[in-house]
Design a protein around this motif. Structure first.
Motif, short mmCIF file in Angstrom:
data_model
loop_
_atom_site.label_atom_id
_atom_site.label_comp_id
_atom_site.label_asym_id
_atom_site.label_seq_id
_atom_site.Cartn_x
_atom_site.Cartn_y
_atom_site.Cartn_z
N LYS A 43 0.82 -1.21 0.00
CA LYS A 43 0.00 0.00 0.00
C LYS A 43 0.86 1.27 0.00
O LYS A 43 0.66 2.16 -0.82
CB LYS A 43 -0.93 -0.01 1.24
CG LYS A 43 -1.77 -1.27 1.35
CD LYS A 43 -2.62 -1.27 2.59
CE LYS A 43 -1.87 -1.24 3.90
NZ LYS A 43 -1.11 -2.45 4.24
N THR A 44 1.81 1.31 0.93
CA THR A 44 2.67 2.49 0.99
C THR A 44 3.49 2.63 -0.28
O THR A 44 3.71 3.74 -0.78
CB THR A 44 3.59 2.40 2.22
OG1 THR A 44 2.79 2.32 3.40
CG2 THR A 44 4.50 3.61 2.33
N THR A 45 3.89 1.49 -0.84
CA THR A 45 4.64 1.53 -2.09
C THR A 45 3.83 2.18 -3.20
O THR A 45 4.35 2.96 -4.00
CB THR A 45 5.05 0.09 -2.49
OG1 THR A 45 5.80 -0.48 -1.42
CG2 THR A 45 5.88 0.10 -3.75
N PHE A 90 2.57 10.68 5.84
CA PHE A 90 3.46 9.53 5.93
C PHE A 90 3.01 8.59 7.05
O PHE A 90 2.56 9.02 8.10
CB PHE A 90 4.89 9.99 6.19
CG PHE A 90 5.50 10.72 5.03
CD1 PHE A 90 6.14 10.02 4.02
CD2 PHE A 90 5.41 12.10 4.94
CE1 PHE A 90 6.69 10.70 2.94
CE2 PHE A 90 5.95 12.78 3.86
CZ PHE A 90 6.60 12.08 2.86
N GLN A 91 3.17 7.30 6.78
CA GLN A 91 2.79 6.29 7.77
C GLN A 91 3.61 6.46 9.05
O GLN A 91 3.07 6.51 10.14
CB GLN A 91 3.04 4.90 7.18
CG GLN A 91 2.70 3.77 8.11
CD GLN A 91 2.93 2.43 7.44
OE1 GLN A 91 3.13 2.34 6.24
NE2 GLN A 91 2.91 1.39 8.24
N ASN A 92 4.96 6.55 8.89
CA ASN A 92 5.79 6.87 10.04
C ASN A 92 6.02 8.37 9.97
O ASN A 92 6.75 8.85 9.12
CB ASN A 92 7.10 6.11 10.01
CG ASN A 92 7.67 6.05 8.61
OD1 ASN A 92 7.03 6.50 7.66
ND2 ASN A 92 8.86 5.54 8.47
N LEU A 181 -3.76 9.65 2.45
CA LEU A 181 -3.53 9.50 3.88
C LEU A 181 -3.02 8.09 4.15
O LEU A 181 -3.70 7.11 3.86
CB LEU A 181 -4.83 9.73 4.66
CG LEU A 181 -5.46 11.11 4.53
CD1 LEU A 181 -6.82 11.16 5.24
CD2 LEU A 181 -4.55 12.18 5.09
N ASP A 182 -1.82 8.00 4.74
CA ASP A 182 -1.23 6.69 5.00
C ASP A 182 -1.37 6.35 6.49
O ASP A 182 -0.63 6.86 7.32
CB ASP A 182 0.26 6.69 4.59
CG ASP A 182 0.80 5.28 4.43
OD1 ASP A 182 0.15 4.34 4.95
OD2 ASP A 182 1.86 5.12 3.80
N GLU A 183 -2.35 5.54 6.80
CA GLU A 183 -2.65 5.12 8.18
C GLU A 183 -2.73 6.30 9.15
O GLU A 183 -1.98 6.36 10.13
CB GLU A 183 -1.61 4.09 8.65
CG GLU A 183 -1.54 2.90 7.72
CD GLU A 183 -0.83 1.70 8.33
OE1 GLU A 183 -0.67 1.69 9.57
OE2 GLU A 183 -0.46 0.79 7.58
N PRO A 184 -3.66 7.23 8.88
CA PRO A 184 -3.72 8.43 9.73
C PRO A 184 -4.13 8.11 11.17
O PRO A 184 -3.81 8.88 12.07
CB PRO A 184 -4.78 9.29 9.05
CG PRO A 184 -5.61 8.33 8.28
CD PRO A 184 -4.70 7.24 7.85
MG LIG Z 1 2.54 0.98 4.86
#
Ligand SMILES: [Mg+2]
Ligand SMILES: Nc1ncnc2c1ncn2[C@@H]1O[C@H](COP(=O)(O)OP(=O)(O)O)[C@@H](O)[C@H]1O
Lengths: 262, 409
Positions: A43-45, A90-92, A181-184
């Motif tokens: 997903k993040t990719t 960003f997720q992190n 939105l990456d894992e908000p």
């Molecule tokens: Mg991810």
């Protein structure tokens, strides 16, 4: 209606590892699409490929950049993608830690402002006006995300939930037509998640921004998304409305195979 | 950590050190007389000294680690008193006025030699403020910064020699030339970060010096260039002493100009983009900052101050050679930036004055200068990584009542 973002057969390889395989995905204007799948699904990719941080191995993505311009995203640099109207979180969390919350949002205004070196040195009237407006706009955004009290605090001193919201505020400052939105809600408690849910709904209503959302919190996904796309091992395994996806056997298998609370 | 534990650890460290230094400190073999002397008393000294050092070190570290949490629980206004002093804007104006008066009075208060020393320190202030843009704000660790200083100095010397270009025209030309070299260096290193960037730029600095040393037709090699004319001040005929005093005041003006321009840049859209670059390059680019442009502008605008400083340096020295532009100058300027607190203009100014004037004042330490600098840097990095003066974040002023009136519910 033509989609705002149209991804066609996007493939991404890391050496021998195929992180994404021929992904098709469309996001329509003002639509919220959720991208779900187990950890490591890619997903993040996909976000990194859309925003130009990675260069996809094959396939393409097109974006309606307004005024009927349909721009291929392939080969664009991240800042060019942002200028077109796609911005992400960003997720992190990747805030500018030592800068104040307000300055973080001001960085988001960077691509929508013009003042150059001469303007900065001479403090021309135009530069000053622009700066004042940018600061006021940024402050308004902070207020919208419940961060007005933190405006002058260094970003890395903010509580975790506030940092997640600041990431969204910073992305919104670039005036995106599509927000990624990456894992908000990662790491948020239920109350913070409800608050986030309310803010995203408000954002959608006021700005009409389309959202592509990666999230593991199914309550949040089901409440926000009009369309859900499920990926596993870099492949799209299901797609449809929340109701369709919930009852899809392939999805249930992918999720039960990993962790039943996901 | 409780003191008992600390004593135990320091004790173990001392024993360990006694053991390690045993062969060199205690045993002495006389190969001519074939005797071995055992100097046991030395072992005790080593042990005691190391125990003390280790204990103090631990104590300081401990204080540093527990320090912030203690102030966190206290209310915000209970900050250390000296922080109050620096934050108090009522004190700021008198302090600035006093500093201005002092610098204006330097040639009257001190001897000619000391005035020249302060001029030197001011040149370092200007070039350190330039490097501060690159290292402190944009976070690009550049080691060969002295190259730009050399470009300015040789630029003036050569232009004057061949084309009789005067000092006042050479000043902006030197700055522009250095900025151009900044861009030249910037392009190839765009993709490099951190240590790689440091090594490549270190090489760049050395290349410039070696070229100056060997390209006799251009730079007259190691013998350098002599008879560089001093600035012309309104056509006045000045003796040597008056010229130096005039150059001193010129440097005061240039320093003020640098502080003004650099602080304006820092607090602008451009300055923010540099800081974002330092904090997180990937995130900065994802938020719409053209990182190529931000880096190149930082390199060029950082280099131009070194170029300007170089022009003044050449005019002041009258004679320059490649020996003026060694790697040690780069390191000194970097020390100033790090010690002063990356990104803090006040800190950089103070550190430049301290690091340039102090070694001259304390001649006894002259031989140990780099040793003392090294120790100082290590201590600063461990106990005060933000430098002597912490860069203060700008507080943006709004009229919330007004915006509430127009935007509010
Ligand atoms: Mg991810
Ligand atoms: N820069 C990279 N280099 C090599 N492999 C990567 C890189 N980025 C991601 N991957 C791999 O791609 C896969 C998908 O990762 P990711 O997109 O982060 O998953 P998700 O966000 O769905 O949890 C993982 O196997 C991960 O190890």
């Amino acid at each position: 209606m033509t989609p705002l973002l149209d991804i066609r057969r996007l493939t991404m390889d890391f050496g021998g590892l195929r992180a994404l395989e021929a992904i098709d995905l469309a996001v329509h204007p003002a639509q919220t699409v959720a991208l779900i799948g187990p950890n490591g699904a890619g997903k993040t990719t996909l976000f990194n490929c859309i925003t130009g941080i990675y260069r996809a191995t094959a396939g393409d993505a097109r974006f309606q950049a307004g005024e009927g311009r349909c721009v291929p995203l392939r080969g664009l640099k991240p800042n060019q993608v942002t200028a077109l109207g796609i911005c992400r979180t960003f997720q992190n969390i990747r805030l500018f830690g030592h800068m104040s919350a307000l300055e973080n949002v001001l960085i988001g205004r960077h691509c929508r402002t013009r003042a150059g070196i001469a303007g900065a040195i001479l403090r021309s009237r135009r530069a000053r006006d622009e700066e004042r407006r940018a600061a006021a706009d940024s402050f308004r955004l902070l207020k919208k995300f419940g961060l007005a009290g933190h405006a002058d605090a260094p970003a890395n001193s903010l509580p975790y939930g506030a940092q997640r919201r600041l990431e969204i505020a910073r992305a919104m400052a670039t005036e995106p037509r599509l927000l990624l939105l990456d894992e908000p809600a990662a790491g948020m408690n239920p109350q913070e998640t409800r608050e986030l849910n309310r803010m995203i709904v408000q954002l959608r209503e006021e700005e009409g921004v389309a959202i592509l959302l990666i999230e593991h919190d199914m309550r949040l996904v089901m409440s926000l998304a009009q369309h859900i796309c499920v990926v596993d091992y870099g492949r799209k395994i299901a797609e449809g409305t929340p109701g369709q996806v919930r009852n899809n056997p392939a999805v249930i298998k992918a999720y039960l195979g990993e962790d039943d609370n996901a | 950590m409780d003191p008992k534990e600390e004593i135990k650890k320091s004790f173990i460290a001392a024993i360990w050190f006694m053991f390690l230094t045993f062969p060199i400190m205690v045993v002495r073999v006389d190969t001519i007389e074939h005797t071995v002397t055992w100097r046991w008393e030395r072992l005790i000294w080593v042990g005691a000294a190391f125990f003390l050092l280790s204990f103090i070190w631990r104590r300081l570290l401990d204080r540093k680690l527990t320090g912030p949490s203690a102030t966190d629980t206290a209310p915000a206004h209970a900050a250390p008193r000296w922080k109050h002093l620096t934050a108090d804007s009522r004190l700021k104006r008198p302090a600035l006025a006093a500093a201005a008066l002092f610098f204006l009075a330097v040639p009257l208060l001190f001897s000619w030699n000391k005035t020249i020393l302060v001029t030197n320190a001011l040149i370092y202030v200007v070039i350190a403020l330039g490097l501060n843009i690159v290292v402190g704000l944009a976070g690009q660790l550049v080691l060969g910064y002295v190259a730009f200083f050399a470009v300015g100095a040789y630029g003036y010397a050569l232009l004057n020699l061949h084309y009789a270009v005067g000092f006042w025209s050479a000043l902006p030309i030197g700055a522009a030339l250095a900025a151009l070299f900044g861009l030249l260096l910037g392009f190839p290193v765009l993709r490099l970060r951190g240590d790689y960037l440091a090594i490549v730029t270190l090489g760049f600095g050395e290349i410039i010096r070696i070229v100056l040393e060997n390209w006799n037709e251009l730079s007259f090699g190691p013998s350098g260039i002599d008879n560089i004319p001093p600035p012309d001040f309104f056509g006045l005929i000045l003796n040597l002493r008056q010229t130096h005093i005039a150059i001193y005041y010129l440097m005061v003006v240039l320093t003020l100009l640098t502080i003004l321009v650099v602080s304006r840049l820092q607090h602008s859209r451009i300055g923010r983009s540099w800081e974002a670059l330092r904090e997180d390059e990937t995130a900065a680019q994802a938020m719409g900052i053209d990182t190529t442009r931000a880096k190149l502008s930082a390199f060029a605008l950082g280099a131009c101050w070194a170029g300007m400083g170089g022009v003044v340096f050449a005019a002041k020295q009258k004679f320059i050679n490649p020996g003026n532009f060694t790697i040690w100058e780069s390191i000194l300027v970097l020390c100033i930036v790090v010690l002063g607190g990356m990104g803090s203009i006040t800190g950089v100014v103070l550190a430049a004055l301290v690091l340039v004037i102090l070694p001259e004042a304390l001649r006894v330490f002259a031989d140990y200068r780099w040793l003392v600098f090294g120790a100082m840097l290590v201590l600063v990095m461990v106990f005060r990584p933000e430098g002597l003066v912490r860069a203060r974040r700008r507080v943006y002023a709004f009229e919330p009542t007004e915006s509430d009136k127009t935007e509010g519910p």
